[in-house]
Design an enzyme around this catalytic site. Structure first.
Site, PDB file in Angstrom:
ATOM      1  N   ASN A  12       0.805  -1.541   0.240  1.00 18.50           N
ATOM      2  CA  ASN A  12      -0.128   0.230  -0.367  1.00 18.50           C
ATOM      3  C   ASN A  12       1.494   0.865   0.476  1.00 18.50           C
ATOM      4  OD1 ASN A  12      -1.742   2.000   0.871  1.00 18.50           O
ATOM      5  ND2 ASN A  12      -2.317   1.610   2.834  1.00 18.50           N
ATOM      6  N   TRP A  13       1.167   1.800  -0.986  1.00 23.06           N
ATOM      7  CA  TRP A  13       1.642   3.212  -1.366  1.00 23.06           C
ATOM      8  C   TRP A  13       1.413   4.403  -0.654  1.00 23.06           C
ATOM      9  CZ3 TRP A  13       3.557   2.474  -7.251  1.00 23.06           C
ATOM     10  CH2 TRP A  13       4.215   1.142  -7.535  1.00 23.06           C
ATOM     11  N   LYS A  14       0.523   3.765  -0.052  1.00 22.34           N
ATOM     12  CA  LYS A  14       0.172   5.619   0.403  1.00 22.34           C
ATOM     13  C   LYS A  14      -0.306   6.262  -0.742  1.00 22.34           C
ATOM     14  CE  LYS A  14      -0.318   2.958   4.641  1.00 22.34           C
ATOM     15  NZ  LYS A  14      -0.469   3.214   6.736  1.00 22.34           N
ATOM     16  N   HIS A  22      -9.407   1.238   5.410  1.00 26.08           N
ATOM     17  CA  HIS A  22      -8.262   1.100   5.605  1.00 26.08           C
ATOM     18  C   HIS A  22      -8.612   2.245   6.866  1.00 26.08           C
ATOM     19  CE1 HIS A  22      -3.852   2.203   6.244  1.00 26.08           C
ATOM     20  NE2 HIS A  22      -3.855   1.524   5.676  1.00 26.08           N
ATOM     21  N   GLU A  72      -6.973   4.645   8.207  1.00 27.26           N
ATOM     22  CA  GLU A  72      -6.600   5.788   7.584  1.00 27.26           C
ATOM     23  C   GLU A  72      -7.857   6.928   7.357  1.00 27.26           C
ATOM     24  OE1 GLU A  72      -2.886   6.107   5.331  1.00 27.26           O
ATOM     25  OE2 GLU A  72      -1.712   5.323   7.233  1.00 27.26           O
ATOM     26  N   GLU A  89      -4.887  -4.833  10.737  1.00 32.26           N
ATOM     27  CA  GLU A  89      -4.085  -3.732  11.133  1.00 32.26           C
ATOM     28  C   GLU A  89      -4.643  -3.327  12.028  1.00 32.26           C
ATOM     29  OE1 GLU A  89      -2.131  -2.792   6.663  1.00 32.26           O
ATOM     30  OE2 GLU A  89      -4.240  -1.324   7.257  1.00 32.26           O
ATOM     31  N   GLY A 115       2.817   2.574  10.735  1.00 32.81           N
ATOM     32  CA  GLY A 115       3.644   3.747  10.700  1.00 32.81           C
ATOM     33  C   GLY A 115       4.370   3.961  12.463  1.00 32.81           C
ATOM     34  N   SER A 151       4.282  -2.754  10.196  1.00 30.51           N
ATOM     35  CA  SER A 151       5.220  -2.115  10.109  1.00 30.51           C
ATOM     36  C   SER A 151       5.248  -3.448   9.961  1.00 30.51           C
ATOM     37  CB  SER A 151       6.026  -2.272  11.449  1.00 30.51           C
ATOM     38  OG  SER A 151       5.773  -0.087  11.827  1.00 30.51           O
ATOM     39  N   GLY A 164       2.569  -0.678   4.083  1.00 28.55           N
ATOM     40  CA  GLY A 164       3.394   0.367   3.705  1.00 28.55           C
ATOM     41  C   GLY A 164       4.196   0.590   3.470  1.00 28.55           C
ATOM     42  N   GLY A 165       5.070   1.458   4.962  1.00 30.09           N
ATOM     43  CA  GLY A 165       6.791   1.761   4.345  1.00 30.09           C
ATOM     44  C   GLY A 165       7.288   1.218   3.911  1.00 30.09           C
TER      45      GLY A 165
HETATM   46  P1  13P Z   1       3.501   0.587   7.673  1.00 30.17           P
HETATM   47  O1  13P Z   1       3.449  -1.037   7.256  1.00 30.17           O
HETATM   48  O2  13P Z   1       4.353   1.694   6.968  1.00 30.17           O
HETATM   49  O3  13P Z   1       2.581   0.226   9.332  1.00 30.17           O
HETATM   50  O4  13P Z   1       2.314   0.738   6.883  1.00 30.17           O
HETATM   51  C1  13P Z   1       0.435  -0.373   7.008  1.00 30.17           C
HETATM   52  C2  13P Z   1      -0.311  -0.285   6.088  1.00 30.17           C
HETATM   53  O5  13P Z   1      -1.111   0.874   6.863  1.00 30.17           O
HETATM   54  C3  13P Z   1      -0.118  -0.613   5.253  1.00 30.17           C
HETATM   55  O6  13P Z   1      -1.798  -0.380   4.580  1.00 30.17           O
END
Ligand code: 13P
Length: 255
Positions: free
Chosen positions: A9-11, A95, A97, A167, A173, A212, A233-234
Site C-alpha cells: 500500500n504505497w499510500k 483502511h 486512515e 491492521e 507507520g 510495520s 506501507g513503509g
Molecule cells: P506500515 O507498514 O507503514 O506500518 O503501514 C501499514 C499499512 O497501513 C498498510 O496498509
C-alpha cells in the site's frame, strides 16, 4: 491451500519516475509463484500507468480506496468499474486512515466492499483496533464489529473471494509490530467468526497482517497458521525492502 498475498500500500507516495523504478524492481526481483501472490496499490493518478507496466507479469495492481457508487455526480470519487477499466483487480476498503481521517463508517465501508465485489474487484477489507481499544481489551470486539458490519450487509458468501487485512492502528507507520502471537490470536478470531457462518468460506479467506511488516519480522509473522501475507506501507516503497518480504513468504511457503 491458501496462497500468501504480499501487498504494497504505497499510500500518498511516489511519482512517475520513482514508480517506474519500483515496479521494474519488483518485477525483476520476484517470480511468478504458485504459492505467493504480489500486489501493488499505487495512488489513483498512477494506477493506469502501473497496470500497463505490470502488463501480464505476475505483479497485480489494486487501488487504495473505491467509491460505493457506480457513476454520477460524486466529484472526486472513483467508481469500481473505472478501476477495472484501467487494469486493477483489487481495491483496499476501510483502511484505518480512511476511517479516522475521512470519517468512513462501518456502513460506508460495507457499501464500498459490495460495490467493489459487484464490479469484479477483490476487496481487501481492513479492520483493526487503536491502542486505546487494545489497552481496554477491546481488540476482538472492535474487529468483530467492523467485520460484522460487512458480513451483515453482503452475506458470508461475499467473502468467498475476498481478502481481510488485520491492521492494528497502533502498529501502522509507528515501527511497532504486533508479535506473531498477538497477530495470530486476532487472525484466528477473525477466521473463527467467519467460520461460525460458513466454515468453507472461512478456510479460504486470505487474512493479511498490516502494521510495520518488514523483511526482519515477516518470517515470524508469516509462519503463523492464520497469517496469509501482509499489507505493507513503509516497506513497500523500496523494491529491496518489499522483495525481502516476498522472499520471506516464498521461503515460509516452501518450508
Ligand atoms: P506500515 O507498514 O507503514 O506500518 O503501514 C501499514 C499499512 O497501513 C498498510 O496498509
Amino acid at each position: 491451500m491458501r496462497k500468501f498475498l504480499v501487498a504494497g500500500n504505497w499510500k500518498m507516495n511516489g511519482d512517475t519516475a520513482r514508480n517506474r523504478e519500483l515496479v521494474a524492481g519488483i518485477i525483476a526481483g520476484s517470480k511468478p509463484s504458485e504459492t505467493v501472490e504480489v500486489l501493488v496499490c499505487p495512488p489513483f493518478p498512477y494506477l493506469a500507468a502501473v497496470a500497463e507496466q505490470a502488463g501480464d507479469s505476475h505483479v497485480m495492481v489494486g487501488s487504495q480506496n473505491v467509491s460505493e457508487h457506480e457513476s454520477g455526480a460524486y466529484t472526486g470519487e472513483t467508481a469500481p468499474a473505472m478501476l477495472r477499466d484501467v487494469g486493477c483487480t483489487y481495491a483496499i476498503v476501510g483502511h484505518s486512515e480512511r476511517r479516522t481521517l475521512y470519517g468512513e463508517t462501518d456502513d460506508q465501508v460495507a457499501a464500498k466492499y459490495r460495490a467493489a465485489l459487484d464490479a469484479g474487484l477483490t476487496p481487501i477489507l481492513c479492520i483493526g483496533e487503536t491502542l486505546e481499544e487494545r489497552e481496554a481489551m477491546q481488540t476482538e470486539s472492535v474487529c468483530s464489529r467492523q467485520l460484522s458490519a460487512v458480513v451483515a450487509a453482503t452475506g458470508i458468501e461475499a467473502f468467498a473471494s475476498a481478502v481481510i487485512a488485520y491492521e492494528p492502528v497502533w502498529a501502522i507507520g509507528t515501527g511497532l509490530t504486533a508479535t506473531p502471537e498477538q497477530a495470530q490470536d486476532v487472525h484466528l478470531h477473525i477466521r473463527s467468526m467467519l467460520s461460525a457462518e460458513n466454515a468453507e468460506v472461512a478456510a479460504g479467506v486470505q487474512i493479511l497482517y498490516g502494521g510495520s511488516m518488514k523483511g526482519e519480522n515477516a518470517p515470524g509473522l508469516l509462519t503463523m497458521p492464520d497469517i496469509d501475507g501482509g499489507l505493507i506501507g513503509g516497506a513497500s516503497l523500496k523494491s529491496a525492502d518489499f522483495l525481502a518480504i516476498v522472499e520471506a513468504a516464498v521461503e515460509v511457503a516452501g518450508s
